[in-house]
Write a protein that holds these residues in place. Structure first.
Motif, PDB file in Angstrom:
ATOM      1  N   PHE A 284       6.143   5.866  -5.428  1.00 31.73           N
ATOM      2  CA  PHE A 284       6.586   6.220  -6.524  1.00 31.73           C
ATOM      3  C   PHE A 284       6.058   7.260  -7.157  1.00 31.73           C
ATOM      4  N   GLN A 285       4.621   7.929  -6.887  1.00 33.75           N
ATOM      5  CA  GLN A 285       4.149   8.195  -7.047  1.00 33.75           C
ATOM      6  C   GLN A 285       4.430  10.232  -7.058  1.00 33.75           C
ATOM      7  N   GLN A 286       4.935  10.051  -5.742  1.00 33.48           N
ATOM      8  CA  GLN A 286       5.661  11.647  -5.401  1.00 33.48           C
ATOM      9  C   GLN A 286       6.897  11.744  -5.853  1.00 33.48           C
ATOM     10  N   LEU A 287       7.807  10.166  -6.774  1.00 34.35           N
ATOM     11  CA  LEU A 287       8.840  10.234  -7.338  1.00 34.35           C
ATOM     12  C   LEU A 287       9.468  11.031  -8.191  1.00 34.35           C
TER      13      LEU A 287
ATOM     14  N   ILE B 180      17.526   6.885  -1.477  1.00 33.14           N
ATOM     15  CA  ILE B 180      17.254   7.149  -0.287  1.00 33.14           C
ATOM     16  C   ILE B 180      15.062   7.661  -0.637  1.00 33.14           C
ATOM     17  N   ILE B 181      15.431   8.482  -1.769  1.00 34.90           N
ATOM     18  CA  ILE B 181      13.974   9.622  -0.766  1.00 34.90           C
ATOM     19  C   ILE B 181      12.803   8.315  -0.866  1.00 34.90           C
ATOM     20  N   PHE B 182      12.554   7.648  -1.891  1.00 35.66           N
ATOM     21  CA  PHE B 182      11.620   6.663  -1.736  1.00 35.66           C
ATOM     22  C   PHE B 182      11.377   5.677  -0.806  1.00 35.66           C
ATOM     23  N   PHE B 183      12.623   5.271   0.017  1.00 35.75           N
ATOM     24  CA  PHE B 183      12.562   4.474   1.375  1.00 35.75           C
ATOM     25  C   PHE B 183      11.922   6.355   2.076  1.00 35.75           C
ATOM     26  N   LEU B 184      12.681   7.581   2.071  1.00 39.47           N
ATOM     27  CA  LEU B 184      12.518   8.092   3.425  1.00 39.47           C
ATOM     28  C   LEU B 184      10.290   8.342   3.069  1.00 39.47           C
ATOM     29  N   PHE B 185      10.033   8.452   1.364  1.00 40.45           N
ATOM     30  CA  PHE B 185       8.847   9.228   1.280  1.00 40.45           C
ATOM     31  C   PHE B 185       8.193   8.084   2.308  1.00 40.45           C
ATOM     32  N   ASN B 186       8.053   6.536   2.244  1.00 40.23           N
ATOM     33  CA  ASN B 186       7.149   5.322   3.289  1.00 40.23           C
ATOM     34  C   ASN B 186       7.609   5.648   4.144  1.00 40.23           C
ATOM     35  N   LEU B 187       8.515   6.612   4.492  1.00 40.23           N
ATOM     36  CA  LEU B 187       8.830   6.818   6.132  1.00 40.23           C
ATOM     37  C   LEU B 187       7.847   7.568   6.943  1.00 40.23           C
ATOM     38  N   SER B 188       7.775   8.463   5.902  1.00 38.66           N
ATOM     39  CA  SER B 188       7.127   9.999   6.088  1.00 38.66           C
ATOM     40  C   SER B 188       5.787   9.811   6.334  1.00 38.66           C
ATOM     41  N   ARG B 189       5.395   8.733   5.244  1.00 33.60           N
ATOM     42  CA  ARG B 189       3.492   8.559   5.483  1.00 33.60           C
ATOM     43  C   ARG B 189       3.650   7.421   6.594  1.00 33.60           C
ATOM     44  N   LEU B 190       4.127   6.097   6.602  1.00 30.86           N
ATOM     45  CA  LEU B 190       4.022   5.540   7.706  1.00 30.86           C
ATOM     46  C   LEU B 190       3.944   6.391   8.679  1.00 30.86           C
ATOM     47  N   MET B 191       5.138   7.420  10.013  1.00 31.09           N
ATOM     48  CA  MET B 191       4.875   8.476  10.271  1.00 31.09           C
ATOM     49  C   MET B 191       3.165   9.236  10.260  1.00 31.09           C
ATOM     50  N   ILE B 192       2.513   9.572   9.153  1.00 27.34           N
ATOM     51  CA  ILE B 192       1.582  10.447   9.844  1.00 27.34           C
ATOM     52  C   ILE B 192       0.123   9.035   9.653  1.00 27.34           C
ATOM     53  N   LEU B 193       0.409   8.211   8.932  1.00 26.15           N
ATOM     54  CA  LEU B 193      -0.557   6.860   9.577  1.00 26.15           C
ATOM     55  C   LEU B 193      -0.369   7.185  10.648  1.00 26.15           C
ATOM     56  N   GLU B 194       0.618   6.768  12.070  1.00 28.42           N
ATOM     57  CA  GLU B 194       0.761   6.392  12.932  1.00 28.42           C
ATOM     58  C   GLU B 194       0.338   7.176  13.638  1.00 28.42           C
ATOM     59  N   GLY B 195       0.284   8.894  13.501  1.00 30.91           N
ATOM     60  CA  GLY B 195       0.029   9.742  13.772  1.00 30.91           C
ATOM     61  C   GLY B 195       1.293  10.633  14.665  1.00 30.91           C
ATOM     62  N   LEU B 196       2.768   9.802  14.070  1.00 30.02           N
ATOM     63  CA  LEU B 196       3.746  10.571  14.872  1.00 30.02           C
ATOM     64  C   LEU B 196       4.243  12.222  14.799  1.00 30.02           C
TER      65      LEU B 196
ATOM     66  N   TYR C  90       0.923  -1.124  -0.064  1.00 30.97           N
ATOM     67  CA  TYR C  90       0.133  -0.032   0.246  1.00 30.97           C
ATOM     68  C   TYR C  90       0.985   1.256  -0.228  1.00 30.97           C
ATOM     69  N   LEU C  91       2.003   1.529   0.193  1.00 32.83           N
ATOM     70  CA  LEU C  91       2.724   2.734   0.813  1.00 32.83           C
ATOM     71  C   LEU C  91       3.436   2.706  -0.153  1.00 32.83           C
ATOM     72  N   ALA C  92       4.043   1.360  -1.240  1.00 34.17           N
ATOM     73  CA  ALA C  92       5.313   2.007  -2.057  1.00 34.17           C
ATOM     74  C   ALA C  92       4.572   2.589  -3.759  1.00 34.17           C
ATOM     75  N   PRO C  93       3.463   2.462  -3.456  1.00 31.09           N
ATOM     76  CA  PRO C  93       3.095   3.123  -4.497  1.00 31.09           C
ATOM     77  C   PRO C  93       2.785   4.662  -4.318  1.00 31.09           C
TER      78      PRO C  93
END
Length: 432
Positions: free
Chosen positions: A48-51, A285-301, A42-45
């Protein structure tokens, strides 16, 4: 919150044991997603869109442009122009280094590229003029931050895209602080160099003749034309940052081959290959960071961090100090691009809630992350400078810390608490 914290700790530990940034962040993202029960498919697409963002395309293009410039003779011609005006005395060699890093930033937007392009030329020259090699290396490392503040800046491109802000306005927010910081470093260098013992064998002074100035300007004209082409195109509205980056490559390649003759067709192939390798690393690096930022938002960090800081104090100035402290630590641990994304995701909601203008916050991010990137113990840009200067971190740490405390830290405080300093140009040129 606990899962996110453990994932961030994992990333930090992996970075400290010198695991490549892309793999460290990737491992943290995978552990974070699995522990939080989030689906990586769910996160990867979304990442990729942001990239595929048109604005983000300018970053790899500027990487290619900076690599071509560093190897084609363009950087040497640019440094020579600065040298004929500032390099006549021993303290002038340091001033040439500082100003050249700022000019390099106006073309490449990369601190590491500025270290490679300027440090490889100026560190040996400063040492020959009587500078301790440790101090010369520290000055290059500290000055490289100017390449992140003088537009175009790759971290500002990434920050603006992540925060959904105007790239041009974010560029302009760090111009005045960057110019002031360059001046402060020049004054600091002048004071410090006076304390170095004189070396009678070092040719530290020479008389600049009019023919030297004319010759340097004539040879450096094509190099000095690049910043006006890039920035003039962006702020006149004729080009977007991405188009300006592409134009800089189309300009730098023929100039490097036919004018400065630092590039052959074979060398151009090698240069482009190395630039593509850097770009590939950047994209991963950017790809993984985009995933990390989305995870943080989903978890309410971000909301949890904002609430935690708000519980400590409701005072706007205290909140700004805490934000700066977090960014300083962040800058020590990760590179400037990674820090820009994390600052946009985690800290910007808190800053806007405290009443900070988003473009003012962009200037705070650009100034503060630069400070962290050369602050020991981790200091990503300082390690690059140490490598180029063939020195050790232990030798360079002292001069670096003194320069940061006297120059960069006060500028960070000024930028944080005087918003007009960073908002003046966006208001003047963009009617912001």
């Amino acid at each position: 919150m606990i899962v996110a914290s453990l994932s961030i700790v994992l990333i930090v530990v992996l970075l400290l044991v010198e695991v490549p940034v892309a793999f460290a962040v990737g491992a943290g993202v995978i552990v974070f997603a699995l522990a939080a029960g989030q689906d990586l498919a769910y996160l990867a697409p979304s990442a990729f869109q942001q990239l595929g963002s048109y604005a983000l395309l300018s970053a790899p293009l500027f990487i290619i442009s900076g690599t071509v410039m560093a190897r084609s003779g363009i950087s040497e011609a640019m440094i020579r122009v600065v040298d004929v005006f500032l390099g006549g005395r021993r303290s002038g060699f340091g001033a040439v280094t500082v100003i050249s890093c700022a000019l390099f930033g106006a073309i490449s937007g990369s601190g590491a590229a500025a270290i490679a392009g300027v440090g490889s030329i100026m560190i040996p020259r400063m040492e020959a003029a009587g500078y301790p090699r440790s101090y010369a290396t520290a000055l290059v490392g500290c000055s490289s931050v100017l390449a992140l503040m003088i537009p175009p800046s790759i971290p500002m491109i990434v920050f603006a895209m992540t925060a959904n802000l105007s790239v041009a306005a974010c560029f302009l927010s760090t111009v005045v602080p960057g110019i002031l910081l360059a001046g402060v470093y020049c004054i600091y260098n002048w004071r410090v160099v006076r304390k170095f013992p004189e070396d009678p064998k070092a040719a530290v002074e020479y008389r600049v003749r009019a023919t030297d100035v004319v010759g340097a300007l004539r040879k450096g004209a094509f190099a000095l034309a690049l910043p006006p082409i890039i920035l003039g195109g962006i702020y006149s509205g004729l080009t977007t940052p991405t188009e300006a980056a592409a134009i800089s490559i189309l300009y730098a390649v023929p100039v490097g081959i036919f004018v400065y003759r630092g590039l052959t067709v074979k060398e151009l192939g090698r240069t482009l290959f190395d630039a593509v390798v850097q770009t590939g690393s950047f994209v991963i690096i950017i790809f993984f960071l985009f995933n990390l930022s989305r995870l943080m938002i989903l978890e309410g960090l971000p909301a949890s961090i904002a609430a935690g800081i708000a519980d400590l104090s409701q005072n706007r100035y205290v909140v700004l100090l805490l934000i700066n402290l977090v960014m300083l630590v962040m800058g020590m641990l990760v590179d400037d691009v990674s820090g820009s994304i994390l600052a946009a995701v985690i800290l910007m909601p808190l800053a806007t809630q405290a009443g900070v203008d988003p473009i003012h916050f962009a200037a705070i991010v650009g100034t503060n992350l630069g400070l962290g990137n050369v602050s020991p113990p981790c200091a990503p840009l300082l390690f690059v400078a140490v490598s180029v200067g063939r020195s050790s971190v232990r030798e360079v740490a002292g001069p670096t810390i003194r320069a940061l405390l006297c120059c960069h830290l006060p500028m960070t405080v000024i930028v944080t608490f005087l918003p007009d300093l960073s908002l003046a140009l966006p208001r003047l040129l963009l009617d912001y």
